[in-house]
Design a protein around this motif. Sequence first.
Motif, short mmCIF file in Angstrom:
data_model
loop_
_atom_site.label_atom_id
_atom_site.label_comp_id
_atom_site.label_asym_id
_atom_site.label_seq_id
_atom_site.Cartn_x
_atom_site.Cartn_y
_atom_site.Cartn_z
N HIS A 49 0.88 -1.34 0.31
CA HIS A 49 0.06 0.00 -0.17
C HIS A 49 1.06 1.37 -0.17
O HIS A 49 0.19 2.68 -0.47
CB HIS A 49 -0.76 -0.19 1.54
N VAL A 52 1.43 2.00 -3.29
CA VAL A 52 0.81 2.74 -4.29
C VAL A 52 0.36 4.27 -3.73
O VAL A 52 0.04 5.04 -4.75
CB VAL A 52 -1.20 2.16 -4.22
N SER A 53 0.82 4.21 -2.66
CA SER A 53 0.48 6.07 -2.64
C SER A 53 1.84 6.73 -3.20
O SER A 53 1.46 7.52 -3.17
CB SER A 53 0.85 5.59 -1.11
N SER A 56 1.10 7.38 -6.90
CA SER A 56 0.13 7.56 -6.84
C SER A 56 0.49 9.78 -7.44
O SER A 56 -0.36 9.74 -7.30
CB SER A 56 -1.07 7.42 -6.47
N GLY A 99 2.49 4.26 -13.79
CA GLY A 99 2.17 1.94 -13.79
C GLY A 99 3.34 1.43 -14.87
O GLY A 99 3.96 0.06 -14.14
N MET A 126 0.40 -3.47 -7.83
CA MET A 126 0.31 -2.68 -7.93
C MET A 126 0.91 -1.16 -8.77
O MET A 126 0.25 0.01 -8.45
CB MET A 126 1.12 -2.20 -6.63
N GLN A 129 -3.08 -0.62 -10.30
CA GLN A 129 -3.40 -0.18 -9.21
C GLN A 129 -3.31 1.34 -9.18
O GLN A 129 -4.31 2.05 -8.44
CB GLN A 129 -3.67 -0.93 -8.26
N ILE A 130 -2.17 1.80 -9.48
CA ILE A 130 -1.21 3.20 -9.23
C ILE A 130 -2.34 4.04 -9.94
O ILE A 130 -2.46 4.91 -9.90
CB ILE A 130 -0.52 3.25 -9.29
#
Length: 476
Positions: A49, A52-53, A56, A99, A126, A129-130
């Motif tokens: 996670h 991902v942050s 982003s 990504g 991930m 997901q990003i």
Amino acid sequence: MSRARLFVENFLVYGMTGIIGKAIPVVMVPIITRLIPDTSIYGVSDLLHVLVSFGSAFAVLGMYDAMFRMFFDDDTQEHKLKVCSSALSVVALSSTITGAIVILFSKSLSRLLFTTDVYQIWVMLMGVQIALGALDSIIAAPTRMQNKRKVYVVLSVVTPLISYGISVPLILFVDPLFGLIMGGFASVVSKLFIFWVLNGKWFSFRFADRRLALEMFKIGLPLMPTFLIYWVFNSFDRVMISNMLDTSQNGIYAVGAKVASISQLIYSGFAGGWQYFAFSTMKDKDQVQLTSKVFEYLGIISFVATFLIMPWLPLLFKILFTGDYILGYQVAPYLFLSPLLLMLFQTSGNQLLVIKRSYWVTISLVIGAGLNVLLNYLMIPVLGIEGASIATLTGYSCSVVIMAVITIKMKLLKVRRRFILSAVITTLFFVMSKLFLNKTLLPWFAASLLSVGIILFLYREELKKLKGRTKRGRSV
């Protein structure tokens, strides 16, 4: 509608949204930790996670805040369509590139985070997901810019239910780590689909305007380092804990942070209502006085809430958790106050965004984040995960002080002496809690009540006015 009512209603509605949205994950934490007694698995999921942050921040490029700023420059429908479409065109490109980079360097990133490449496949997921999450943030923006609060209340229930509805069965019947990861991924995909159905009409590449995109880029790009610095505040300590200690300690830290995120209930209400309120009132003559009051009162609410909850945290963790997860209470007090200080930073920092001088926001955050990293390096070997949480709170406090000084010097903010005294009392309370109270309930609770009493005495005039307004409201 009066400005006070506008802000309070937004704060309460989005606060209720935050309560629902945050309560479900917090309630689920004890359940998940019992399903996954191995703290290292929770630690691995948390580090993914973190990745991902981090990605982003690059994928969004600060365009979300730039959209909010430009959306209110012109009331025509065509202008608003151009703003939304231009922002999406930029983020579509940046999110795809970000990504792809994560996927391309997935093996190296896995080794950086976990000192092994065994988690490479999850790092690649991930990356996807990003990209999807960045698109979701832009596509969701029109809902907030139109202040459609009921939609967020509904989605605050639907999204976590989807996530845990997928996550729990997979944890039980397939694999614990797989379940944790796929729950979050499903949440992003579902939000993207729902917001596209709701807001798709606001986006069309034929409305994309190069001039507007460039202007938003100039506003958003200086803010991108800001989001990277927020990542340092919120997440880099997890990377350092994982490398300096191990993923098991990071799992304990992550659980403590999750419980402490109950303070996000207040922050969610603020964040949900603040941007709309701030930009819709930015041209008012008494804007500085209005913002100064918001800054001060939010600070007092944050201090008092922290005083009242801190003594009960050890008992709360013993009730909710088993095994090593109980030790998460050590970090919860510091991580509870940290996002509340972020409200103060954003309130004062927004003054610089209004006058389009956002680079000062980045400078103040850089200093605070640098202090955070330095203190992590010094304190984690000595105090373990508690040292990391102290470093986070100290870094946030440093950035808030710097931003307040800058805006006061520019005459964009006014801070009264009693608020400074309240901040000093809060600092002393944390020092006493660590050095003298031994985190035992009765002396800790007595010190918290004394601190609350002093602050309420300092603000007794406001309390009298609030009481009078409440009586008048009941008599109507």
